[in-house]
Structures are given as structure tokens and as C-alpha cells.
Design a protein around this motif. Sequence first.
Motif, PDB file in Angstrom:
ATOM      1  N   PRO A  50       0.709  -1.351  -0.026  1.00 55.78           N
ATOM      2  CA  PRO A  50       0.290  -0.272   0.207  1.00 55.78           C
ATOM      3  C   PRO A  50       0.691   1.008  -0.072  1.00 55.78           C
ATOM      4  CG  PRO A  50      -1.180  -1.410   1.674  1.00 55.78           C
ATOM      5  CD  PRO A  50       0.598  -1.829   1.422  1.00 55.78           C
ATOM      6  N   TYR A  51       1.764   1.459   0.610  1.00 51.15           N
ATOM      7  CA  TYR A  51       2.750   2.645   0.527  1.00 51.15           C
ATOM      8  C   TYR A  51       3.614   2.763  -0.649  1.00 51.15           C
ATOM      9  CZ  TYR A  51       7.204   5.192   1.659  1.00 51.15           C
ATOM     10  OH  TYR A  51       7.841   6.556   1.852  1.00 51.15           O
ATOM     11  N   TYR A  52       3.865   1.958  -1.335  1.00 48.89           N
ATOM     12  CA  TYR A  52       4.376   1.810  -2.422  1.00 48.89           C
ATOM     13  C   TYR A  52       3.242   1.923  -3.446  1.00 48.89           C
ATOM     14  CZ  TYR A  52       7.327   1.844  -6.758  1.00 48.89           C
ATOM     15  OH  TYR A  52       8.234   1.846  -7.970  1.00 48.89           O
ATOM     16  N   PHE A  53       2.208   1.894  -3.216  1.00 47.12           N
ATOM     17  CA  PHE A  53       0.951   1.991  -4.585  1.00 47.12           C
ATOM     18  C   PHE A  53       1.054   3.303  -3.909  1.00 47.12           C
ATOM     19  CE2 PHE A  53      -3.023   1.882  -5.602  1.00 47.12           C
ATOM     20  CZ  PHE A  53      -3.287   1.822  -7.051  1.00 47.12           C
ATOM     21  N   THR A  54       0.462   3.796  -3.541  1.00 43.17           N
ATOM     22  CA  THR A  54       0.003   4.905  -3.537  1.00 43.17           C
ATOM     23  C   THR A  54       1.724   6.351  -3.606  1.00 43.17           C
ATOM     24  OG1 THR A  54      -1.170   4.642  -0.976  1.00 43.17           O
ATOM     25  CG2 THR A  54      -0.208   6.824  -1.427  1.00 43.17           C
TER      26      THR A  54
ATOM     27  N   GLU B 267       1.805   9.444 -10.409  1.00 45.30           N
ATOM     28  CA  GLU B 267       1.777   9.533 -11.371  1.00 45.30           C
ATOM     29  C   GLU B 267       0.634  10.272 -12.109  1.00 45.30           C
ATOM     30  OE1 GLU B 267       2.643   7.797 -14.657  1.00 45.30           O
ATOM     31  OE2 GLU B 267       4.322   6.964 -13.503  1.00 45.30           O
ATOM     32  N   THR B 268      -0.554  10.578 -10.969  1.00 39.98           N
ATOM     33  CA  THR B 268      -1.448  11.133 -11.263  1.00 39.98           C
ATOM     34  C   THR B 268      -1.654  12.954 -10.234  1.00 39.98           C
ATOM     35  OG1 THR B 268      -2.815  10.141  -8.991  1.00 39.98           O
ATOM     36  CG2 THR B 268      -2.694   9.079 -11.370  1.00 39.98           C
ATOM     37  N   GLY B 269      -1.121  12.890  -9.742  1.00 43.22           N
ATOM     38  CA  GLY B 269      -1.375  13.941  -8.982  1.00 43.22           C
ATOM     39  C   GLY B 269      -2.092  13.881  -7.434  1.00 43.22           C
TER      40      GLY B 269
ATOM     41  N   HIS C 254      -7.465   7.073  -2.758  1.00 42.05           N
ATOM     42  CA  HIS C 254      -8.753   7.629  -1.848  1.00 42.05           C
ATOM     43  C   HIS C 254      -9.000   8.897  -2.840  1.00 42.05           C
ATOM     44  CE1 HIS C 254     -11.812   8.919   0.699  1.00 42.05           C
ATOM     45  NE2 HIS C 254     -11.103   9.375   0.830  1.00 42.05           N
ATOM     46  N   GLU C 255      -8.086  10.145  -3.170  1.00 42.84           N
ATOM     47  CA  GLU C 255      -8.027  11.751  -3.802  1.00 42.84           C
ATOM     48  C   GLU C 255      -8.936  11.292  -4.757  1.00 42.84           C
ATOM     49  OE1 GLU C 255      -4.769  14.358  -1.117  1.00 42.84           O
ATOM     50  OE2 GLU C 255      -4.645  13.202  -2.482  1.00 42.84           O
ATOM     51  N   TYR C 256      -8.125  10.581  -5.450  1.00 41.36           N
ATOM     52  CA  TYR C 256      -8.928  10.334  -6.681  1.00 41.36           C
ATOM     53  C   TYR C 256      -9.808   9.247  -7.619  1.00 41.36           C
ATOM     54  CZ  TYR C 256      -8.237   8.983 -12.029  1.00 41.36           C
ATOM     55  OH  TYR C 256      -8.960   8.734 -13.283  1.00 41.36           O
TER      56      TYR C 256
END
Length: 286
Positions: A208-212, A218-220, A224-226
Amino acid sequence: MQTYETGVSNKSEYYIYTAGSQAKSMYFYPLCTGHFYYAPGYKLSRNRYDSFLFMLVLGGECNIIVNNKTYTAKKNQIVFLDCYQPHIYYSDNGWEAKWLHFDGPVARQYFETITDNFNVVLTLKDSYLFQKNLDKLYRNFRDNLPIKDALISQYITNMLTQLLIDKDIPSKINTSADVIEETTAYISEHLCETLTLEQLAKRASLSPYYFTRIFKKETGYTPHEYIIATRVNHAKFLLKNTNISIKEICFLSGFANESSFCSTFKKWEKLTPGNYRLTTTQTTNQ
């Protein structure tokens, strides 16, 4: 202009340009450009020179030091430097290069995206188009042609665009971009379902840490925000283009209840869903 810089051959030439205020606010604009032949032992060290630098190596090789790291650029490679920061370039054997100092309102964003703030020596699969645009810009000054700011900006934009889409990106960055692209597509397809960080990270086979971390890069947005931004945007589309009730839009956009939907929507849009709908043109369902 002929250069008199120590360590640069007298057959080298450079041209200075002073952009107007309109060009500086709207375009990429050059500060100076040149075609230099650097002698063995040449070294330049600067604390800053307010611009960004393209240097296309045409022969030999040069070494670049930024952030206490040394890079080597060889024939047909491109050096892309943030000259607002301290930098050094030098060579024991000399090199030939065409170069361009430039700036613009979004130059830093391009620099950071293209170099990832560390990869200042870039290799294109084919440098022909990059060199062609750099040559066009250089010849404009060398041949004393009328300077059209929009056209000069287009040449610089073309070079930046090629670096964005055609440079050799390290495989781990390609993999990260592919993972996030697949994840955002999954979010769009399952917007009405429960979407958790742990679930999305597991799908990507990442912690989860690296994915976040790579998702934010990539997205800014954080994941959760996305998800929230996508749900709010979906709700905005339905509010603008349908007469579906706000309660139904709430569930169609993936919110758990109407209260949560209304408070989240107001937080993001500074309007309640009802007031947002009143400020837009409504259409009836076909």
C-alpha cells in the motif's frame, strides 16, 4: 556572434535574444543559442544561470555534475539542465554541441516530468526530429530572419514533446505508468463498488505504501483522492446532463449515502449538489 570564451574554438557562434513581456507570459522563449566546439580540458562551473538548457552532443563526449552526481553525454544524446541550480560541465577530450538556453511559464513542469529530477542525460530512439527543430531555431538567428515568438515557441515545444513521448524511459517507470493506467481504468469501471487502498494495491501486487507513492507521482492524487474526484466528476456530469434525482445520483456515483455525498460534493465544489445543478443548463433524458 563569434565567441571569445576560453576553451571554445573561434569557429563557434552564439546568438542572444531578449523576449518581450508578452512572449515571456505566453510562450517558451530562447535566451541564447549556439553551436560550440569545446577544446580538451574545457570546464564551466556556474551557481545559476536563470534558464533551462538543451545541449545536443554532436561529437565527442562531456561530463555533467549536478546535485553532486556526475553524468556523461555522448554523441546524439541530449543534456537537459535546470540552470537555476548549480551545475558543471567539462571534458578531458573536448566535444561539439548545439545548445539552447530557454525558459517559459511551464518550463519547470516539463523539466521535472522529463528528467524525473535526476536523469539529465537523455537518449532518444531517433534524435532526427529533435535536431531538426533545434536546427530550425538556430538558423533563424544565424540567418538573421525575422523572429516570430509563436514559431520559436513551437520549435521548443516540439523538442519537449518528443522528449516526453519518445525518450528511453527506465523500465521501472514504464511499469509504474502501466500499473497506474490499469488501476485508474479499474476505478472507472467499478466506481459504484467499495474501493479500498489495500484492494487496489493488492491488484497491482504492490505494498500500500509504494502503491500510494507511485499513484501520487503519476496522477497528482492519492488513491483515495482520485476515487473521490472521479465520483464527484461523475456526479457533476449527471447533475448537468440529466434530471435524475440527487439521491439516485449519489448511489450511481458510488457514495454510500446521501449525507456523505452532499458533504463531500460541497467540500470539493463549494456548492451543494442542488445548487450546482441550478447553476448549470439541464437537459432531459433521451
